[in-house]
Scaffold this motif. Structure first.
Motif, PDB file in Angstrom:
ATOM      1  N   ASN A  63       0.773  -1.312   0.051  1.00 61.69           N
ATOM      2  CA  ASN A  63      -0.072  -0.032  -0.118  1.00 61.69           C
ATOM      3  C   ASN A  63       0.866   1.175   0.068  1.00 61.69           C
ATOM      4  O   ASN A  63       0.474   2.008  -0.850  1.00 61.69           O
ATOM      5  N   GLY A  64       1.926   1.064   0.925  1.00 64.11           N
ATOM      6  CA  GLY A  64       2.808   2.424   1.114  1.00 64.11           C
ATOM      7  C   GLY A  64       3.421   2.850  -0.494  1.00 64.11           C
ATOM      8  O   GLY A  64       3.350   3.790  -0.927  1.00 64.11           O
ATOM      9  N   PHE A  65       3.919   1.593  -1.191  1.00 59.57           N
ATOM     10  CA  PHE A  65       4.621   2.066  -2.427  1.00 59.57           C
ATOM     11  C   PHE A  65       3.549   2.151  -3.428  1.00 59.57           C
ATOM     12  O   PHE A  65       3.715   3.295  -4.348  1.00 59.57           O
ATOM     13  N   SER A  66       2.117   1.795  -3.471  1.00 57.50           N
ATOM     14  CA  SER A  66       1.289   1.859  -4.515  1.00 57.50           C
ATOM     15  C   SER A  66       0.849   3.426  -4.227  1.00 57.50           C
ATOM     16  O   SER A  66       0.410   4.076  -5.221  1.00 57.50           O
ATOM     17  N   LYS A  67       0.895   4.064  -3.300  1.00 56.68           N
ATOM     18  CA  LYS A  67       0.277   5.225  -2.828  1.00 56.68           C
ATOM     19  C   LYS A  67       1.225   6.282  -3.576  1.00 56.68           C
ATOM     20  O   LYS A  67       0.749   7.467  -3.825  1.00 56.68           O
ATOM     21  N   VAL A  68       2.439   6.057  -3.619  1.00 57.58           N
ATOM     22  CA  VAL A  68       3.433   6.731  -4.306  1.00 57.58           C
ATOM     23  C   VAL A  68       3.772   6.609  -5.587  1.00 57.58           C
ATOM     24  O   VAL A  68       4.621   7.215  -6.339  1.00 57.58           O
ATOM     25  N   ARG A  75       4.863  -4.619  -6.794  1.00 57.86           N
ATOM     26  CA  ARG A  75       4.907  -5.886  -7.218  1.00 57.86           C
ATOM     27  C   ARG A  75       5.930  -6.787  -7.050  1.00 57.86           C
ATOM     28  O   ARG A  75       5.760  -8.046  -6.979  1.00 57.86           O
ATOM     29  N   GLU A  76       6.912  -6.397  -6.947  1.00 59.19           N
ATOM     30  CA  GLU A  76       8.052  -7.095  -6.399  1.00 59.19           C
ATOM     31  C   GLU A  76       7.855  -7.727  -4.985  1.00 59.19           C
ATOM     32  O   GLU A  76       8.099  -8.611  -4.645  1.00 59.19           O
ATOM     33  N   LEU A  77       7.244  -6.806  -4.160  1.00 61.70           N
ATOM     34  CA  LEU A  77       6.829  -7.331  -2.859  1.00 61.70           C
ATOM     35  C   LEU A  77       5.879  -8.301  -2.747  1.00 61.70           C
ATOM     36  O   LEU A  77       6.097  -9.256  -2.071  1.00 61.70           O
ATOM     37  N   LEU A  78       4.901  -8.348  -3.784  1.00 62.03           N
ATOM     38  CA  LEU A  78       3.909  -9.463  -3.983  1.00 62.03           C
ATOM     39  C   LEU A  78       4.721 -10.765  -4.169  1.00 62.03           C
ATOM     40  O   LEU A  78       4.514 -11.898  -3.667  1.00 62.03           O
ATOM     41  N   LYS A  79       5.813 -10.633  -5.357  1.00 62.75           N
ATOM     42  CA  LYS A  79       6.511 -11.856  -5.304  1.00 62.75           C
ATOM     43  C   LYS A  79       7.089 -12.264  -4.000  1.00 62.75           C
ATOM     44  O   LYS A  79       7.071 -13.492  -3.752  1.00 62.75           O
ATOM     45  N   SER A  90      -7.606 -10.659  -0.986  1.00 64.61           N
ATOM     46  CA  SER A  90      -8.229  -9.704  -1.916  1.00 64.61           C
ATOM     47  C   SER A  90      -7.742  -8.301  -1.836  1.00 64.61           C
ATOM     48  O   SER A  90      -7.796  -7.690  -2.574  1.00 64.61           O
ATOM     49  N   SER A  91      -7.509  -8.158  -0.424  1.00 62.60           N
ATOM     50  CA  SER A  91      -6.931  -6.786   0.070  1.00 62.60           C
ATOM     51  C   SER A  91      -5.567  -6.543  -0.914  1.00 62.60           C
ATOM     52  O   SER A  91      -5.280  -5.368  -1.227  1.00 62.60           O
ATOM     53  N   THR A  92      -4.744  -7.601  -1.019  1.00 61.41           N
ATOM     54  CA  THR A  92      -3.516  -7.321  -1.452  1.00 61.41           C
ATOM     55  C   THR A  92      -3.787  -6.873  -3.191  1.00 61.41           C
ATOM     56  O   THR A  92      -3.102  -5.990  -3.550  1.00 61.41           O
ATOM     57  N   TYR A  93      -4.485  -7.713  -3.786  1.00 60.14           N
ATOM     58  CA  TYR A  93      -5.030  -7.381  -5.184  1.00 60.14           C
ATOM     59  C   TYR A  93      -5.973  -6.138  -5.318  1.00 60.14           C
ATOM     60  O   TYR A  93      -5.343  -5.401  -6.242  1.00 60.14           O
ATOM     61  N   ASP A  94      -6.516  -5.614  -4.321  1.00 59.70           N
ATOM     62  CA  ASP A  94      -7.276  -4.501  -4.207  1.00 59.70           C
ATOM     63  C   ASP A  94      -6.106  -3.262  -4.193  1.00 59.70           C
ATOM     64  O   ASP A  94      -6.349  -2.196  -5.126  1.00 59.70           O
ATOM     65  N   ILE A  95      -5.352  -3.384  -3.372  1.00 57.83           N
ATOM     66  CA  ILE A  95      -4.171  -2.356  -3.304  1.00 57.83           C
ATOM     67  C   ILE A  95      -3.302  -2.275  -4.508  1.00 57.83           C
ATOM     68  O   ILE A  95      -3.319  -1.106  -5.225  1.00 57.83           O
ATOM     69  N   LEU A  96      -3.092  -3.182  -5.213  1.00 66.82           N
ATOM     70  CA  LEU A  96      -2.233  -3.131  -6.480  1.00 66.82           C
ATOM     71  C   LEU A  96      -3.122  -2.624  -7.519  1.00 66.82           C
ATOM     72  O   LEU A  96      -2.616  -1.651  -8.305  1.00 66.82           O
ATOM     73  N   ILE A  97      -4.257  -3.086  -7.788  1.00 64.92           N
ATOM     74  CA  ILE A  97      -4.964  -2.656  -8.969  1.00 64.92           C
ATOM     75  C   ILE A  97      -5.541  -1.043  -8.545  1.00 64.92           C
ATOM     76  O   ILE A  97      -5.449  -0.619  -9.642  1.00 64.92           O
ATOM     77  N   SER A  98      -5.959  -0.672  -7.310  1.00 66.13           N
ATOM     78  CA  SER A  98      -6.206   0.645  -6.982  1.00 66.13           C
ATOM     79  C   SER A  98      -5.152   1.695  -7.522  1.00 66.13           C
ATOM     80  O   SER A  98      -5.052   2.814  -8.070  1.00 66.13           O
ATOM     81  N   SER A 116      -0.125  -0.120 -20.561  1.00 59.55           N
ATOM     82  CA  SER A 116       0.732  -1.127 -19.690  1.00 59.55           C
ATOM     83  C   SER A 116      -0.107  -1.227 -18.073  1.00 59.55           C
ATOM     84  O   SER A 116      -0.274  -2.240 -17.921  1.00 59.55           O
ATOM     85  N   CYS A 117      -0.332  -0.216 -17.705  1.00 60.07           N
ATOM     86  CA  CYS A 117      -1.241  -0.252 -16.387  1.00 60.07           C
ATOM     87  C   CYS A 117      -2.419  -0.912 -16.523  1.00 60.07           C
ATOM     88  O   CYS A 117      -2.784  -1.903 -15.855  1.00 60.07           O
ATOM     89  N   LEU A 118      -3.166  -0.674 -17.695  1.00 56.33           N
ATOM     90  CA  LEU A 118      -4.362  -1.514 -18.206  1.00 56.33           C
ATOM     91  C   LEU A 118      -4.319  -2.883 -18.375  1.00 56.33           C
ATOM     92  O   LEU A 118      -4.916  -3.775 -17.646  1.00 56.33           O
ATOM     93  N   THR A 119      -3.059  -3.325 -18.891  1.00 53.38           N
ATOM     94  CA  THR A 119      -2.700  -4.636 -19.032  1.00 53.38           C
ATOM     95  C   THR A 119      -2.332  -5.495 -17.591  1.00 53.38           C
ATOM     96  O   THR A 119      -2.862  -6.548 -17.432  1.00 53.38           O
ATOM     97  N   GLU A 120      -1.848  -4.753 -16.834  1.00 57.10           N
ATOM     98  CA  GLU A 120      -1.473  -5.201 -15.634  1.00 57.10           C
ATOM     99  C   GLU A 120      -2.607  -5.248 -14.739  1.00 57.10           C
ATOM    100  O   GLU A 120      -2.619  -6.411 -13.884  1.00 57.10           O
ATOM    101  N   VAL A 121      -3.465  -4.564 -14.940  1.00 53.91           N
ATOM    102  CA  VAL A 121      -4.916  -4.484 -14.070  1.00 53.91           C
ATOM    103  C   VAL A 121      -5.441  -5.937 -14.508  1.00 53.91           C
ATOM    104  O   VAL A 121      -5.803  -6.598 -13.626  1.00 53.91           O
ATOM    105  N   LYS A 122      -5.633  -6.060 -15.871  1.00 59.00           N
ATOM    106  CA  LYS A 122      -6.028  -7.187 -16.459  1.00 59.00           C
ATOM    107  C   LYS A 122      -5.640  -8.358 -15.864  1.00 59.00           C
ATOM    108  O   LYS A 122      -6.125  -9.562 -15.507  1.00 59.00           O
TER     109      LYS A 122
END
Length: 169
Positions: A63-68, A75-79, A90-98, A116-122
Motif C-alpha cells: 500500500n505504501g509503495f502503491s500510494k506513491v 509488484r516485487e513485494l508481492l513476489k 483480496s486486499s493485496t490485489y485491491d491495493i495493487l489494482i487501485s 501498460s497499467c491497463l494490461t497489468e490490471v487485467k
C-alpha cells in the motif's frame, strides 16, 4: 513519525522487544506519509529480528509503495510475499489494482504507460479470479472508471458484466 520512531528506539533501549504488530504499525505510519524507504528499513529490521511477516505486513508495504506510484516495487513485494509463503488476499490485489488505476490517471503518463497499467490490471484480475478472490466494490469502480477514461466504455461495461457473472456478484 519522529515521535513514533523515538518511542520505538526507546523501547528497544529499555530491553523491550517490539513484536510484529509494533513493526507493522511503524511501517504503516511511514507508508502513510510516503516514506516508503523507512518502511522498508523497518521491515528489514523486523526480518532480522526473526519475526515472520504476514499477509497484512506485506499489504501495508505494498500500500505504501502503491500510494506513491512505485508499482514495480509493489509488484516485487508481492513476489517476495509469495516466496516467503504468505498468501495474497483480496486486499493485496485491491491495493495493487487501485494503485495502477491511480497511476494510469496521471496526466504526465504517456499512452504506452497507461496501456501498460491497463494490461497489468487485467493480469491481476485474472490472478484474482484463478485464486477465487473477489475485488472490492471500490476496486471494481476504479477499474470501470479507468476503462471509461480510456474511451473504452464498452470494455468497461463488458468487464463489469463478466466480473460479476464470474464471481456471482
Amino acid at each position: 513519525m519522529k515521535e513514533a520512531d523515538e518511542l520505538f528506539h526507546e523501547m528497544k533501549e529499555k530491553g523491550l522487544n517490539p513484536n510484529a504488530l509494533t513493526y507493522v504499525t511503524l511501517m504503516s505510519g511511514h507508508g502513510k506519509i510516503g516514506n516508503y524507504r523507512e518502511s522498508v528499513k523497518v521491515y528489514c529490521e523486523m526480518i532480522n529480528e526473526g519475526l515472520v511477516p504476514t499477509t497484512g505486513t506485506y499489504n501495508v508495504l505494498i500500500n505504501g509503495f502503491s500510494k506513491v506510484g512505485k508499482m514495480a516495487q509493489a509488484r516485487e513485494l508481492l513476489k517476495e510475499m509469495q516466496l516467503r509463503g504468505a498468501l495474497p488476499n483480496s486486499s493485496t490485489y485491491d491495493i495493487l489494482i487501485s494503485g495502477l488505476c491511480d497511476l494510469s490517471n496521471q496526466p504526465e503518463l504517456d499512452r504506452a504507460s497507461k496501456m501498460s497499467c491497463l494490461t497489468e490490471v487485467k493480469n491481476l484480475l485474472l490472478e484474482m479470479s484463478d485464486k477465487q478472490l473477489t475485488p472490492s466494490e471500490t476496486t471494481v469502480h476504479n477499474i470501470s472508471s479507468m476503462f471509461a477514461k480510456r474511451g473504452k466504455k464498452f470494455d468497461a461495461h463488458q468487464f463489469s458484466k463478466g466480473l460479476f457473472k464470474r464471481n456471482n456478484i
